[in-house]
Motif scaffolding. Sequence first.
Motif, PDB file in Angstrom:
ATOM      1  N   THR A 120       0.803  -1.222   0.000  1.00  0.00           N
ATOM      2  CA  THR A 120       0.000   0.000   0.000  1.00  0.00           C
ATOM      3  C   THR A 120       0.834   1.269   0.000  1.00  0.00           C
ATOM      4  OG1 THR A 120      -0.197  -0.220   2.399  1.00  0.00           O
ATOM      5  CG2 THR A 120      -2.015  -1.069   1.065  1.00  0.00           C
ATOM      6  N   ASP A 121       2.161   1.138  -0.045  1.00  0.00           N
ATOM      7  CA  ASP A 121       2.977   2.326  -0.312  1.00  0.00           C
ATOM      8  C   ASP A 121       2.524   2.989  -1.614  1.00  0.00           C
ATOM      9  OD1 ASP A 121       4.507   2.179   1.927  1.00  0.00           O
ATOM     10  OD2 ASP A 121       6.361   1.588   0.935  1.00  0.00           O
ATOM     11  N   PHE A 122       1.895   2.216  -2.492  1.00  0.00           N
ATOM     12  CA  PHE A 122       1.525   2.747  -3.792  1.00  0.00           C
ATOM     13  C   PHE A 122       0.190   3.482  -3.794  1.00  0.00           C
ATOM     14  CE2 PHE A 122       4.606  -0.624  -5.080  1.00  0.00           C
ATOM     15  CZ  PHE A 122       5.608   0.273  -5.417  1.00  0.00           C
ATOM     16  N   TRP A 123      -0.420   3.660  -2.599  1.00  0.00           N
ATOM     17  CA  TRP A 123      -1.447   4.704  -2.499  1.00  0.00           C
ATOM     18  C   TRP A 123      -1.176   5.613  -1.304  1.00  0.00           C
ATOM     19  CZ3 TRP A 123      -5.414   0.289  -1.976  1.00  0.00           C
ATOM     20  CH2 TRP A 123      -5.585  -0.096  -0.642  1.00  0.00           C
ATOM     21  N   TYR A 124      -0.052   5.396  -0.611  1.00  0.00           N
ATOM     22  CA  TYR A 124       0.279   6.189   0.567  1.00  0.00           C
ATOM     23  C   TYR A 124       0.692   7.598   0.147  1.00  0.00           C
ATOM     24  CZ  TYR A 124       2.375   7.105   5.192  1.00  0.00           C
ATOM     25  OH  TYR A 124       2.695   7.608   6.437  1.00  0.00           O
ATOM     26  N   CYS A 125       0.104   8.603   0.782  1.00  0.00           N
ATOM     27  CA  CYS A 125       0.347   9.992   0.358  1.00  0.00           C
ATOM     28  C   CYS A 125       1.776  10.445   0.623  1.00  0.00           C
ATOM     29  CB  CYS A 125      -0.638  10.930   1.049  1.00  0.00           C
ATOM     30  SG  CYS A 125      -0.436  11.035   2.845  1.00  0.00           S
ATOM     31  N   VAL A 126       2.493   9.794   1.545  1.00  0.00           N
ATOM     32  CA  VAL A 126       3.861  10.203   1.856  1.00  0.00           C
ATOM     33  C   VAL A 126       4.858   9.634   0.855  1.00  0.00           C
ATOM     34  CG1 VAL A 126       5.601  10.293   3.696  1.00  0.00           C
ATOM     35  CG2 VAL A 126       3.184  10.298   4.282  1.00  0.00           C
ATOM     36  N   ASN A 127       4.471   8.613   0.108  1.00  0.00           N
ATOM     37  CA  ASN A 127       5.363   8.053  -0.911  1.00  0.00           C
ATOM     38  C   ASN A 127       5.401   8.996  -2.104  1.00  0.00           C
ATOM     39  OD1 ASN A 127       6.907   6.560  -2.654  1.00  0.00           O
ATOM     40  ND2 ASN A 127       5.405   4.921  -2.941  1.00  0.00           N
ATOM     41  N   MET A 128       6.440   9.778  -2.183  1.00  0.00           N
ATOM     42  CA  MET A 128       6.496  10.853  -3.175  1.00  0.00           C
ATOM     43  C   MET A 128       6.466  10.353  -4.615  1.00  0.00           C
ATOM     44  SD  MET A 128      10.375  11.855  -2.139  1.00  0.00           S
ATOM     45  CE  MET A 128       9.917  11.728  -0.413  1.00  0.00           C
ATOM     46  N   TYR A 129       6.857   9.097  -4.855  1.00  0.00           N
ATOM     47  CA  TYR A 129       6.835   8.583  -6.219  1.00  0.00           C
ATOM     48  C   TYR A 129       5.410   8.410  -6.747  1.00  0.00           C
ATOM     49  CZ  TYR A 129      11.813   7.852  -5.633  1.00  0.00           C
ATOM     50  OH  TYR A 129      13.156   8.048  -5.422  1.00  0.00           O
ATOM     51  N   ASN A 130       4.422   8.453  -5.856  1.00  0.00           N
ATOM     52  CA  ASN A 130       3.021   8.386  -6.296  1.00  0.00           C
ATOM     53  C   ASN A 130       2.567   9.663  -6.981  1.00  0.00           C
ATOM     54  OD1 ASN A 130       2.685   5.794  -5.283  1.00  0.00           O
ATOM     55  ND2 ASN A 130       1.995   6.508  -3.284  1.00  0.00           N
ATOM     56  N   TYR A 131       3.390  10.710  -6.917  1.00  0.00           N
ATOM     57  CA  TYR A 131       3.010  11.980  -7.545  1.00  0.00           C
ATOM     58  C   TYR A 131       3.527  12.099  -8.976  1.00  0.00           C
ATOM     59  CZ  TYR A 131       1.637  13.061  -2.815  1.00  0.00           C
ATOM     60  OH  TYR A 131       1.022  13.013  -1.581  1.00  0.00           O
ATOM     61  N   ILE A 132       4.146  11.051  -9.470  1.00  0.00           N
ATOM     62  CA  ILE A 132       4.535  10.999 -10.881  1.00  0.00           C
ATOM     63  C   ILE A 132       3.397  10.332 -11.652  1.00  0.00           C
ATOM     64  CG2 ILE A 132       6.240  10.134 -12.532  1.00  0.00           C
ATOM     65  CD1 ILE A 132       8.236   9.978 -10.181  1.00  0.00           C
ATOM     66  N   HIS A 133       2.898  10.975 -12.701  1.00  0.00           N
ATOM     67  CA  HIS A 133       1.761  10.465 -13.480  1.00  0.00           C
ATOM     68  C   HIS A 133       0.565  10.187 -12.561  1.00  0.00           C
ATOM     69  CE1 HIS A 133       4.715  10.239 -16.581  1.00  0.00           C
ATOM     70  NE2 HIS A 133       5.313   9.167 -16.095  1.00  0.00           N
ATOM     71  N   SER A 134       0.274  11.153 -11.699  1.00  0.00           N
ATOM     72  CA  SER A 134      -0.752  10.951 -10.670  1.00  0.00           C
ATOM     73  C   SER A 134      -2.166  10.906 -11.237  1.00  0.00           C
ATOM     74  CB  SER A 134      -0.662  12.056  -9.611  1.00  0.00           C
ATOM     75  OG  SER A 134      -0.868  13.333 -10.200  1.00  0.00           O
ATOM     76  N   SER A 135      -2.351  11.262 -12.508  1.00  0.00           N
ATOM     77  CA  SER A 135      -3.687  11.127 -13.111  1.00  0.00           C
ATOM     78  C   SER A 135      -4.079   9.662 -13.263  1.00  0.00           C
ATOM     79  CB  SER A 135      -3.734  11.815 -14.482  1.00  0.00           C
ATOM     80  OG  SER A 135      -2.791  11.222 -15.367  1.00  0.00           O
ATOM     81  N   ASN A 136      -3.081   8.772 -13.283  1.00  0.00           N
ATOM     82  CA  ASN A 136      -3.335   7.344 -13.378  1.00  0.00           C
ATOM     83  C   ASN A 136      -3.629   6.800 -11.976  1.00  0.00           C
ATOM     84  OD1 ASN A 136      -3.296   4.565 -13.702  1.00  0.00           O
ATOM     85  ND2 ASN A 136      -1.433   4.527 -14.936  1.00  0.00           N
ATOM     86  N   PRO A 137      -4.821   6.270 -11.709  1.00  0.00           N
ATOM     87  CA  PRO A 137      -5.135   5.790 -10.365  1.00  0.00           C
ATOM     88  C   PRO A 137      -4.380   4.520  -9.990  1.00  0.00           C
ATOM     89  CG  PRO A 137      -6.901   5.222 -11.876  1.00  0.00           C
ATOM     90  CD  PRO A 137      -5.948   6.112 -12.645  1.00  0.00           C
ATOM     91  N   ASP A 138      -3.662   3.948 -10.951  1.00  0.00           N
ATOM     92  CA  ASP A 138      -2.918   2.709 -10.674  1.00  0.00           C
ATOM     93  C   ASP A 138      -1.578   2.745 -11.402  1.00  0.00           C
ATOM     94  OD1 ASP A 138      -2.448   0.102  -9.677  1.00  0.00           O
ATOM     95  OD2 ASP A 138      -3.193  -0.784 -11.531  1.00  0.00           O
ATOM     96  N   ASN A 139      -0.799   3.763 -11.129  1.00  0.00           N
ATOM     97  CA  ASN A 139       0.481   3.902 -11.810  1.00  0.00           C
ATOM     98  C   ASN A 139       1.419   2.743 -11.498  1.00  0.00           C
ATOM     99  OD1 ASN A 139       2.402   5.293 -13.438  1.00  0.00           O
ATOM    100  ND2 ASN A 139       3.395   6.045 -11.588  1.00  0.00           N
ATOM    101  N   SER A 140       1.244   2.109 -10.335  1.00  0.00           N
ATOM    102  CA  SER A 140       2.118   1.005  -9.951  1.00  0.00           C
ATOM    103  C   SER A 140       1.709  -0.325 -10.567  1.00  0.00           C
ATOM    104  CB  SER A 140       2.108   0.847  -8.425  1.00  0.00           C
ATOM    105  OG  SER A 140       0.854   0.364  -7.987  1.00  0.00           O
ATOM    106  N   GLY A 141       0.451  -0.449 -11.019  1.00  0.00           N
ATOM    107  CA  GLY A 141      -0.054  -1.720 -11.520  1.00  0.00           C
ATOM    108  C   GLY A 141      -0.539  -2.648 -10.429  1.00  0.00           C
TER     109      GLY A 141
END
Length: 744
Positions: A467-488
């Motif tokens: 769940t780091d891949f929806w955690y707001c503190v994980n700054m890498y989630n702000y790359i291509h943030s329009s994609n709700p599942d950038n991590s897959g």
Amino acid sequence: MKCSTLFYAAAAVLAGSAAAVNTTSGEPVYTGSKSFPTSLFPSMYYMPKKMEQEPRPVVTRETGGQFPDLLNNPYHLPTSPPANEVLMPSPTEQCEDLDQVIHEVWELFGQLFRKDKASDAPLCNICRTALHSLQRIARADPDLVPDLMSSICESLNIFGALGWKQECKRTLAKNVYGGSITQVLSYANFTGDAPDAQTICAQIPKLNICDFPTETLSDSFLNDWFRGQRHPPQHVVDHWKQLRERAYGEGYDASKKLRISHITDLHLDGRYFVGGESECSWGATVQCCRINSYNSSVYHGQFVHGQLQPDQIAAPANYWGASRCDTPWSLLANSMEALRAVGGDNGYDMTIFTGDLVAHDDLYRYSRDFVKYSEQSIYDMIKSYLKNTPFVPTLGNHDTNPENVMAPAAPLPDGTSYKWDWDLDYVSTLWKNREWIDQENVNDIHKHHGAFSVKPLKNLRVISLNTDFWYCVNMYNYIHSSNPDNSGMLRFLTDELIEAEKNHERVWIIGHVLSGWDGKEALDRPSNLFYQIVSRFAPHTLAAVFFGHTHEDQFEVFYFNDNGESKSTSQLTEHAVSVAYVAPSITPYTNLNPEFRVYHVHPETYEIMEFDQYYTPIPEFEALVKENKNHGPVWRKLYTARELYGDFHASVKSHTYRAGVALNNNRWPKNAPLNGTFWAALTDEMEQRPELVKTFSEVQTGNNPMASTCTSKACVVNNICYMRAGSASLGHKCSDSYSTMGRG
């Protein structure tokens, strides 16, 4: 509780409210050993004679060799991570007016954070422009960015304004957070209306700089996402109906229930210093119970080196643990002993672990070895105590370095996506060697950066998410943030659920960071997609969801929603489809009593029929040492869920009971599961009986006397709001002022 859970439940029925809580009561179930289990380790770096300090066991690496004593020696705290663990981008473009851009950045951040702001410009536009200017610097000369951010942070007291207990210079150094931030600045899309900048600016706490970007998912997106089946096929619905009728009908046999334990947030602190300051001042140190911890009301000045005298300590750290500190070795071993003892001769049918092994600490004191040491030592201990019990773990936000961050598997420049292979390799090998997962799971963990799926019990599939891949503190989630599942990760989850649905399997989802509650943890778009997934597969395939992270005893109800916008959900009990059980922690951090949970589970539906909550009261720890008791902490049964919450008389009386389940003398029947409908109905009962929310807040922290309780009307209203919020956007509808009883 003033007496046993049985009396507690009876008193609630008779009085129409729960009894007052005594913070050291409850039915004793296990008395721990005073001695430390040295036999679990090849040797000891240090073993105390009279509890003067914590044991320091020698821990053998999975890859061979031993972790050095210096890594966790409480007398020698590290001051920075290893230099070779730096994450930084490569320069990609020219910037002829670099000095001018740096000047612009100073001006823009001044407008955002100075108390005497005079600008009338919209703050969101200022923030977006500041990020774009920082991006120009990051792409031209990335080495400038960490020092620039540190200087701005110190000059404008940004961390202080945001309430963060960190040092700007060390935290934003390139070998701590500065490198990752510089990567995100370099890789993100800050042009035009692209949402990355707005998402970052909206997420900055307290300032309300930007509105959150829309979470809405279109019909075409959802049709594609669910492979053209937005709702379960009729044969799945029919099969579920038949299964429920068979499972909960006249032949219901409670004796066949499975027993599954749930542990979370262990946070082993090998640097715990017995006698150190356990009530350290806010802003003085991040972590109490360290050799450098101090309380400014007792010690005046800036304590850096050496050791304080006893008269300079407000509350000395106890050998067994303290309310504002992480888990010392003594308490961790005692907790595992208690977990095994409660399991009895037959043990558990399965154990789930919802993440976080590593201690809270200053970010610059983390290292890869610090993470590996925690993984190795704790999983070794779990295996020793639980033996061959099926065990399903998940990664927590602290189980990496830098803490809270991990880049997705999606391609990124500079090979960034592979910079966490050291952790994924180590932990997946460790899990495989303990026979908790197989090679196919190892492959999935690498492919999906921590996510995998196992079948530990007959007809049950457990899907473990990172769940780091929806955690707001994980700054890498702000790359291509329009994609709700950038991590897959959510694509993997959905495909696993589709496969389980075809096979008429039941599914549990486990993860660390919860998807909703007060909306402060998960990002809106991925948590909204998760909400749509839960709505699509529950209750026909998905039996339950399990989280940790908050350290407190909480739950989130999911209501049916298929329009792509979770914040528009109709939160009526008759629409409830599932629940997330948020389990409390072993660590006492902060103002909590250590706890673990045991579920009683139906062997066919895999729905929760009951759970027992166990705890050990920290107020008893002082006497264990001062009176030289011949035993360790005593574990007690805190409550049983059905006994504590199963009375719905106020809802019946007010004609607001809407669960559709026939009650037995106003109580939830024994053959009905504690599913989403039960917990939704409980929130209705709480509206009629606000004193139930006070009871909830007491057990939320394991009855720790240092914690708060929820008594005001605003607290009651907002806690019910949190309980009904399974996504971040639903959590945003609640005030976040009452979301925690321990840390608040």
